[in-house]
Design a protein around this motif. Sequence first.
Motif, PDB file in Angstrom:
ATOM      1  N   ALA A  87       0.835  -1.201   0.000  1.00  0.00           N
ATOM      2  CA  ALA A  87       0.000   0.000   0.000  1.00  0.00           C
ATOM      3  C   ALA A  87       0.871   1.253   0.000  1.00  0.00           C
ATOM      4  N   ASP A  88       1.941   1.242   0.796  1.00  0.00           N
ATOM      5  CA  ASP A  88       2.862   2.388   0.840  1.00  0.00           C
ATOM      6  C   ASP A  88       3.528   2.614  -0.517  1.00  0.00           C
ATOM      7  N   ALA A  89       3.950   1.529  -1.160  1.00  0.00           N
ATOM      8  CA  ALA A  89       4.610   1.633  -2.466  1.00  0.00           C
ATOM      9  C   ALA A  89       3.644   2.189  -3.508  1.00  0.00           C
ATOM     10  N   LEU A  90       2.419   1.720  -3.489  1.00  0.00           N
ATOM     11  CA  LEU A  90       1.430   2.201  -4.439  1.00  0.00           C
ATOM     12  C   LEU A  90       1.118   3.679  -4.199  1.00  0.00           C
ATOM     13  N   LEU A  91       0.977   4.055  -2.937  1.00  0.00           N
ATOM     14  CA  LEU A  91       0.728   5.459  -2.605  1.00  0.00           C
ATOM     15  C   LEU A  91       1.883   6.333  -3.079  1.00  0.00           C
ATOM     16  N   GLU A  92       3.094   5.883  -2.849  1.00  0.00           N
ATOM     17  CA  GLU A  92       4.272   6.631  -3.287  1.00  0.00           C
ATOM     18  C   GLU A  92       4.292   6.770  -4.815  1.00  0.00           C
ATOM     19  N   THR A  93       3.941   5.709  -5.528  1.00  0.00           N
ATOM     20  CA  THR A  93       3.877   5.749  -6.987  1.00  0.00           C
ATOM     21  C   THR A  93       2.868   6.788  -7.458  1.00  0.00           C
ATOM     22  N   TYR A  94       1.691   6.783  -6.850  1.00  0.00           N
ATOM     23  CA  TYR A  94       0.651   7.737  -7.225  1.00  0.00           C
ATOM     24  C   TYR A  94       1.063   9.170  -6.883  1.00  0.00           C
ATOM     25  N   ARG A  95       1.699   9.336  -5.730  1.00  0.00           N
ATOM     26  CA  ARG A  95       2.157  10.685  -5.335  1.00  0.00           C
ATOM     27  C   ARG A  95       3.186  11.208  -6.335  1.00  0.00           C
ATOM     28  N   ASN A  96       4.115  10.344  -6.715  1.00  0.00           N
ATOM     29  CA  ASN A  96       5.144  10.742  -7.688  1.00  0.00           C
ATOM     30  C   ASN A  96       4.504  11.086  -9.021  1.00  0.00           C
ATOM     31  N   ALA A  97       3.530  10.304  -9.468  1.00  0.00           N
ATOM     32  CA  ALA A  97       2.868  10.544 -10.750  1.00  0.00           C
ATOM     33  C   ALA A  97       2.150  11.880 -10.755  1.00  0.00           C
ATOM     34  N   LEU A  98       1.675  12.309  -9.601  1.00  0.00           N
ATOM     35  CA  LEU A  98       0.944  13.564  -9.502  1.00  0.00           C
ATOM     36  C   LEU A  98       1.813  14.737  -9.039  1.00  0.00           C
ATOM     37  N   GLY A  99       3.114  14.483  -8.875  1.00  0.00           N
ATOM     38  CA  GLY A  99       4.023  15.536  -8.459  1.00  0.00           C
ATOM     39  C   GLY A  99       3.840  15.964  -7.009  1.00  0.00           C
ATOM     40  N   LEU A 100       3.409  15.064  -6.171  1.00  0.00           N
ATOM     41  CA  LEU A 100       3.177  15.390  -4.758  1.00  0.00           C
ATOM     42  C   LEU A 100       4.316  14.936  -3.860  1.00  0.00           C
ATOM     43  N   ALA A 101       5.363  14.383  -4.437  1.00  0.00           N
ATOM     44  CA  ALA A 101       6.471  13.848  -3.628  1.00  0.00           C
ATOM     45  C   ALA A 101       7.399  14.939  -3.161  1.00  0.00           C
TER      46      ALA A 101
END
Length: 80
Positions: free
Chosen positions: A66-80
């Motif tokens: 779940a953490d990895a998926l959230l991180e992937t989505y955050r990166n895709a949306l420029g939220l990292a």
Amino acid sequence: MSEGVVAADQLRLFIERVERLEEEKKGISDDIKDVYAEAKANGYDTKTMRKVVALRRLETHVRQEADALLETYRNALGLA
């Protein structure tokens, strides 16, 4: 005794057990609510605490996925 009476007695006992457990559950829910209220009074964010409690319930590998998926989505949306 007839089977109908025995079945009714057994059913009544089941219902009474459920009612007692519901009372206990209500008491525990009230205790949890009190703990969150105390934490909030001490400056903690209870919404975040509830998320942490939920995360701790998960198995380690499920939480990591779940953490990895959230991180992937955050990166895709420029939220990292």
